[in-house]
Scaffold this active site. Structure first.
Site, PDB file in Angstrom:
ATOM      1  CE  LYS A   1      22.594  42.296  44.066  1.00 53.40           C
ATOM      2  NZ  LYS A   1      23.468  43.059  45.085  1.00 53.40           N
TER       3      LYS A   1
ATOM      4  CB  SER B   1      30.603  32.714  45.786  1.00 57.44           C
ATOM      5  OG  SER B   1      29.391  32.368  46.190  1.00 57.44           O
TER       6      SER B   1
ATOM      7  CD  GLU C   1      27.077  28.995  49.770  1.00 54.29           C
ATOM      8  OE1 GLU C   1      26.352  28.792  50.630  1.00 54.29           O
ATOM      9  OE2 GLU C   1      28.314  29.695  50.051  1.00 54.29           O
TER      10      GLU C   1
ATOM     11  N   GLY D   1      26.387  31.301  42.695  1.00 50.51           N
ATOM     12  CA  GLY D   1      26.245  31.086  40.992  1.00 50.51           C
ATOM     13  C   GLY D   1      25.345  29.683  40.996  1.00 50.51           C
TER      14      GLY D   1
ATOM     15  CD  GLU E   1      34.816  35.791  36.452  1.00 48.61           C
ATOM     16  OE1 GLU E   1      35.119  34.880  37.247  1.00 48.61           O
ATOM     17  OE2 GLU E   1      34.825  36.786  36.409  1.00 48.61           O
TER      18      GLU E   1
ATOM     19  CB  CYS F   1      37.534  34.930  40.348  1.00 46.53           C
ATOM     20  SG  CYS F   1      37.611  36.072  38.937  1.00 46.53           S
TER      21      CYS F   1
ATOM     22  CD  GLU G   1      37.256  32.158  45.040  1.00 41.69           C
ATOM     23  OE1 GLU G   1      37.905  32.674  43.925  1.00 41.69           O
ATOM     24  OE2 GLU G   1      36.132  32.052  45.062  1.00 41.69           O
TER      25      GLU G   1
END
Length: 500
Positions: free
Chosen positions: A195, A249, A251, A253, A270, A304, A401
């Site tokens: 996706k 992100s 969140e 993840g 990641e 990142c 971040e």
């Protein structure tokens, strides 16, 4: 300077025709619309205009793709000898390289990055990644063990593919992140439901056509476009997906990790970062200025591993800050497709608003804007390259971040490496860091104290396909790239035989 230019004027007619054409999802070797018939719009971030519509896949489409992947895993792909699998992956790498004039502009059009970074950087790195893992397809060996128990034994291990894998990739490096996940999965014999990010699906769909042209069997690679809360969530919790791989992100993840508990599928993540850029007193100032600027502003800060916290020794702090500010102010902002652009837009209205909100929060908390400080122009999603000083540890610009062209600068006074490491490690993240110094001993000692998956010395944002990449703490689970990525897509089986 912001250049307000229609990005489409730079498009080759072939690229324009593909982008604006009818798009479908690749499922089981067929190009299909979403079962619901719904679509989602893809925008040009340099103008905010709609450039394409792709299927908005949901649970039903994911189910269909998983069934196709399961069928392929049980069929021709798992029975193919590794050397043949390697040839197909290598052929796919060649096609990626040959189609750089399509993939490069598509990449820059939908995510906004400068065309030179796409054409000369991301697309070649994508091809290189597939070539590297093509070589690993024939080298996935087990080992034999000497048994301590009495009697005669023959014991060995096998490395077997984990099965059907769901892969959810981000919008900041759409092709490179695709390769980081798809290439090792193919090399190990897994089948895939991919996706792409809803903001950048077009390059992935073009990649699907190259998968077909390479001769990879139907159902081995399936591509489902759609929103994360629909297609991504359906993949994360799907009972017949054996492994989920996600980049994005922290969140999201965490949400994926929770969803994966239903069948305890393997998970690799990641996630976010808040990388320190540490400039010691003896550093080459010119090199540090160039490196810190690139660390903060490369890809509009949408990395990142971006160097978003500058720790600079007070002895050279003013020189470094003046140099970085001068470079930031000279960057030419414009559409990624414009060859003269040095800094593209951020990917979306939502992202631009989040970045500018965090900058405003920093100002209202007492931080000082050295340069930049908000949106650039009134067309598209451009943010001025920004440096913030006089920050404190409790400010949101230090804690969160930002994922934009923004860095916070903090001077330090002594060479206490333990104290410096404590400040650098004072974050929930641990993905990357860079150290700028001519003192080899200090570089090694400080690198050992930094809690992050990658430490760069006198460079930043350097990746090579041979080097594992991943995070400590809330920056994720597992390592991509290098030989370690193969562990994400294989399982070890032990076989013990008692000899008569």
């Amino acid at each position: 300077m912001t250049a307000h230019i229609d990005a489409s004027k730079f498009l080759d007619p072939r690229v324009a025709a593909f982008v604006s054409g009818r798009h479908a999802m690749l499922i089981g070797g067929q190009w299909l619309p979403a079962a619901s018939g719904r679509t989602l719009d893809v925008l040009d971030p340099s103008s905010g205009k709609v450039i394409a519509a792709v299927p908005a896949g949901e649970g039903a489409d994911v189910d269909l793709a998983v069934k196709a992947a399961r069928k392929a895993f049980s069929g021709p792909w798992s029975s193919m000898v590794p050397a043949e699998r390697a040839k197909l992956i290598w052929r796919l790498a060649d096609l990626i390289e040959q189609h750089v004039d399509m993939l490069g502009p598509i990449n820059s059009y939908e995510c906004g990055k400068p065309i030179g970074d796409s054409r000369n950087g991301e697309v070649p790195f994508t091809a290189e990644t597939f070539r590297y893992y093509a070589g690993w397809a024939t080298k996935l060996n087990g080992e034999s063990m000497t048994i301590n128990a009495p009697g005669d034994w023959h014991a060995y291990t096998r490395r077997e593919p984990v099965g059907v894998v769901g892969q959810i990739i981000p919008w900041n490096f759409p092709l490179a992140m695709l390769a980081w996940k798809v290439a090792p999965a193919l090399a190990t014999g897994c089948t895939i439901v991919l996706k792409p990010a809803e903001q950048t699906p077009i390059g992935a769909l073009y990649f699907g056509k190259l998968v077909e042209e390479a001769g990879i069997p139907e159902g081995v690679v399936n591509i489902v476009t759609g929103f994360g809360e629909a297609a991504g969530a359906a993949m994360s919790g799907h009972p017949d997906i054996d492994k989920i791989a996600f980049t994005g992100s922290t969140e999201v993840g965490k949400m994926i990790a929770r969803a994966a508990t239903g069948n305890l599928k393997k998970v690799s993540l990641e996630l976010g970062g808040k990388a320190p850029t540490i400039v010691l007193a003896d550093a080459d100032v010119e090199m540090a200025v160039a490196g810190a600027s690139s660390a903060a502003f490369f890809n509009a800060g949408q990395s990142c591993g971006a160097g978003t916290r500058f720790f600079v020794h007070r002895k050279i702090y003013d020189k470094v800050m003046a140099g970085v500010a001068e470079r930031a102010e000279k960057l030419r902002l414009g559409p990624g497709l414009d060859p003269s652009s040095e800094l593209g837009p951020v990917v979306s209205q939502q992202q631009m608003e989040r970045i500018t909100r965090l900058i405003c929060e920093g100002k209202s908390s007492g931080a000082e804007i050295v340069t930049g400080g908000g949106r650039a122009g009134d067309t598209g999603y451009f943010v001025k390259p920004t440096i913030i000083s006089n920050t404190t540890r409790d400010m949101s610009v230090i804690r969160e971040e930002i994922f934009g062209p923004v860095a916070c600068a903090m001077p330090f006074d002594d060479e206490d490496l333990d104290a410096l490491a404590r400040d650098a490690n004072d974050t929930e993240y641990g993905l990357a860091a860079s150290i700028w110094t001519n003192n080899l001993g200090a570089a090694h000692r400080l690198a050992a104290k930094i809690k992050s998956g990658t430490v760069w010395i006198n460079c930043h944002n350097f990746n090579d396909v041979t080097m594992p990449f991943g995070g400590f703490k809330q920056s994720g689970w597992g390592r991509e790239l290098g030989a370690q990525a193969l562990d994400l897509y294989t399982q070890t089986k032990t076989v013990a035989i008692r000899l008569p």
